[in-house]
Motif scaffolding. Structure first.
Motif, PDB file in Angstrom:
ATOM      1  N   GLU A  52      41.121  31.129  36.486  1.00  0.00           N
ATOM      2  CA  GLU A  52      41.669  32.113  35.561  1.00  0.00           C
ATOM      3  C   GLU A  52      42.865  32.827  36.181  1.00  0.00           C
ATOM      4  OE1 GLU A  52      40.677  32.429  32.520  1.00  0.00           O
ATOM      5  OE2 GLU A  52      38.891  31.164  32.644  1.00  0.00           O
ATOM      6  N   ALA A  53      43.682  33.395  35.315  1.00  0.00           N
ATOM      7  CA  ALA A  53      44.840  34.155  35.798  1.00  0.00           C
ATOM      8  C   ALA A  53      44.373  35.384  36.571  1.00  0.00           C
ATOM      9  CB  ALA A  53      45.709  34.573  34.614  1.00  0.00           C
ATOM     10  N   GLY A  54      45.078  35.687  37.652  1.00  0.00           N
ATOM     11  CA  GLY A  54      44.804  36.912  38.392  1.00  0.00           C
ATOM     12  C   GLY A  54      43.716  36.822  39.438  1.00  0.00           C
ATOM     13  N   VAL A  55      43.322  35.590  39.837  1.00  0.00           N
ATOM     14  CA  VAL A  55      42.254  35.470  40.837  1.00  0.00           C
ATOM     15  C   VAL A  55      42.797  35.184  42.239  1.00  0.00           C
ATOM     16  CG1 VAL A  55      40.467  34.788  39.192  1.00  0.00           C
ATOM     17  CG2 VAL A  55      41.920  33.030  40.233  1.00  0.00           C
ATOM     18  N   VAL A 108      39.771  45.286  47.310  1.00  0.00           N
ATOM     19  CA  VAL A 108      40.314  46.582  46.876  1.00  0.00           C
ATOM     20  C   VAL A 108      40.530  47.502  48.074  1.00  0.00           C
ATOM     21  CG1 VAL A 108      39.803  48.673  45.544  1.00  0.00           C
ATOM     22  CG2 VAL A 108      39.366  46.423  44.548  1.00  0.00           C
ATOM     23  N   ARG A 109      39.599  47.497  48.992  1.00  0.00           N
ATOM     24  CA  ARG A 109      39.738  48.357  50.180  1.00  0.00           C
ATOM     25  C   ARG A 109      40.969  47.976  50.993  1.00  0.00           C
ATOM     26  NH1 ARG A 109      33.318  48.249  51.779  1.00  0.00           N
ATOM     27  NH2 ARG A 109      32.689  50.093  50.574  1.00  0.00           N
ATOM     28  N   ARG A 110      41.269  46.689  51.059  1.00  0.00           N
ATOM     29  CA  ARG A 110      42.430  46.233  51.820  1.00  0.00           C
ATOM     30  C   ARG A 110      43.734  46.495  51.063  1.00  0.00           C
ATOM     31  NH1 ARG A 110      41.837  42.119  55.958  1.00  0.00           N
ATOM     32  NH2 ARG A 110      39.664  41.904  56.580  1.00  0.00           N
ATOM     33  N   LYS A 111      43.718  46.280  49.762  1.00  0.00           N
ATOM     34  CA  LYS A 111      44.945  46.391  48.971  1.00  0.00           C
ATOM     35  C   LYS A 111      45.247  47.819  48.539  1.00  0.00           C
ATOM     36  CE  LYS A 111      45.954  41.990  48.926  1.00  0.00           C
ATOM     37  NZ  LYS A 111      47.158  41.487  49.623  1.00  0.00           N
ATOM     38  N   ALA A 116      43.711  40.915  40.208  1.00  0.00           N
ATOM     39  CA  ALA A 116      44.982  41.649  40.188  1.00  0.00           C
ATOM     40  C   ALA A 116      44.867  42.910  39.335  1.00  0.00           C
ATOM     41  CB  ALA A 116      46.103  40.756  39.641  1.00  0.00           C
ATOM     42  N   GLU A 117      44.161  42.819  38.214  1.00  0.00           N
ATOM     43  CA  GLU A 117      43.968  43.995  37.361  1.00  0.00           C
ATOM     44  C   GLU A 117      43.045  45.019  38.024  1.00  0.00           C
ATOM     45  OE1 GLU A 117      45.957  41.161  35.174  1.00  0.00           O
ATOM     46  OE2 GLU A 117      43.934  40.820  35.965  1.00  0.00           O
ATOM     47  N   THR A 118      42.046  44.541  38.743  1.00  0.00           N
ATOM     48  CA  THR A 118      41.169  45.463  39.471  1.00  0.00           C
ATOM     49  C   THR A 118      41.978  46.283  40.473  1.00  0.00           C
ATOM     50  OG1 THR A 118      39.380  43.835  39.306  1.00  0.00           O
ATOM     51  CG2 THR A 118      39.077  45.646  40.858  1.00  0.00           C
ATOM     52  N   ILE A 119      42.838  45.605  41.215  1.00  0.00           N
ATOM     53  CA  ILE A 119      43.688  46.288  42.198  1.00  0.00           C
ATOM     54  C   ILE A 119      44.613  47.279  41.515  1.00  0.00           C
ATOM     55  CG2 ILE A 119      45.527  45.939  43.900  1.00  0.00           C
ATOM     56  CD1 ILE A 119      44.217  43.181  44.471  1.00  0.00           C
TER      57      ILE A 119
END
Length: 309
Positions: A50-53, A216-219, A250-253
């Motif tokens: 999927e897109a964004g993985v 998320v913690r890294r980004k 990508a959306e989560t970030i």
């Protein structure tokens, strides 16, 4: 001459994982394994998902980590050889012809040799990727191949098999060393088996909650730890719903970053409602979350995190 700054490919799966982790790319062992084999065997890596993985991001990380050039071919409907591989600088060729005529040069064979030379050849991404030096071959990203047509797929077969391109006026141009090729597709259509057989394949799935939280913690390191946990668990639950387009990593970030910009330290119904457009990009999906589903998910997330403490 080999670039003094380029790095050799990792010598093991563990080194591959370390290479990716050093660039804040959190990969599972299966992905690190197929990437290691792709580099070791000099075979293209075909990434589907999927897109964004994180498919495109992997190519960027690989290029940066190995200090190689990243050459990106962004695919789209109607992509042809002149855009993807090479074309001639017609304007400059015409000027050369006019200058030859003005100086009295009329030998057609000589004029043809002059205008169809490397001097007037414009190297597009694929041909450019075949000109890397041994030990410093570039990373060639063929992004979203599923957006092109089958004719372009067929053209890629010679390149992926023999690492060469035939330019009728010049002959065959062959790579001194194959580029590091990563092909991505979002699976909007099936890619032909003939192309897939030339590659190593990996399906890039959505990460589990633990790995996504580490991403998320890294980004978004400045995000509150409680907020990051709630964001990740909320997104994980959204993906279990039948949405038109589930949010990618990508959306989560992006959502964690946006909430941090708003100085939020935890999710609440009003904040979710106000910022849901960062996470979901289709109105039907947003409307569904707004019909009470979003509050139910948030309540579940709060309860599960509280029970885990």
């Amino acid at each position: 001459m080999v670039s003094s700054q380029s790095r050799s490919a990792p010598a093991s799966i563990d080194e591959t994982m370390e290479l990716l982790a050093g660039a804040d790319y959190v990969a599972d062992r299966a992905l690190a394994t197929v990437l290691f084999l792709s580099l070791r065997m000099q075979r293209p890596l075909f990434l589907e998902g999927e897109a964004g993985v994180g498919k495109t991001e992997l190519a960027k990380v690989l290029a940066n980590s190995l200090n190689r050039r990243l050459i990106r071919l962004q695919c789209y409907e109607g992509l042809d050889v002149s855009t993807a591989v090479y074309e001639w600088n017609y304007a400059a060729q015409m000027i050369e012809i006019r200058m030859d005529e003005a100086t009295g040069e009329t030998d057609r064979a000589s004029m043809e040799r002059n205008v169809f030379s490397e001097k007037y050849l414009i190297r597009r991404p694929i041909l450019d990727a075949l000109t890397g030096e041994p030990g410093a071959a570039p990373v060639l990203l063929i992004d979203e191949l599923d957006r092109t047509d089958e004719a372009f797929e067929a053209f890629l077969l010679e390149i992926l098999s023999d690492w060469q391109v035939t330019v009728p006026e010049l002959g065959t141009i062959k790579a001194a060393e194959p580029p590091l090729v990563i092909i991505t597709t979002n699976r909007t259509r099936e890619i032909h088996d003939a192309l897939k057989r030339r590659c190593l394949y990996h399906w890039v799935d959505y990460p589990d909650a633990e790995r996504e939280l580490e991403i998320v913690r890294r980004k978004v390191p400045q995000a509150n730890s409680r907020l990051s946990a709630e964001v990740v668990h909320y997104v994980q639950k959204l993906r279990q719903i039948d949405l038109f387009k589930s949010p990618g990593v990508a959306e989560t970030i992006d959502w964690a970053g946006a909430l941090t910009e708003l100085d939020k330290v935890a999710l609440d119904p009003e904040t979710v409602s106000d910022t849901i457009g960062v996470l979901l990009k289709y109105q039907d999906d947003i409307a569904r979350i707004g019909e009470g589903e979003g509050r139910r998910i948030l309540d579940e997330v709060k309860a599960e995190l509280a029970a885990a403490e």
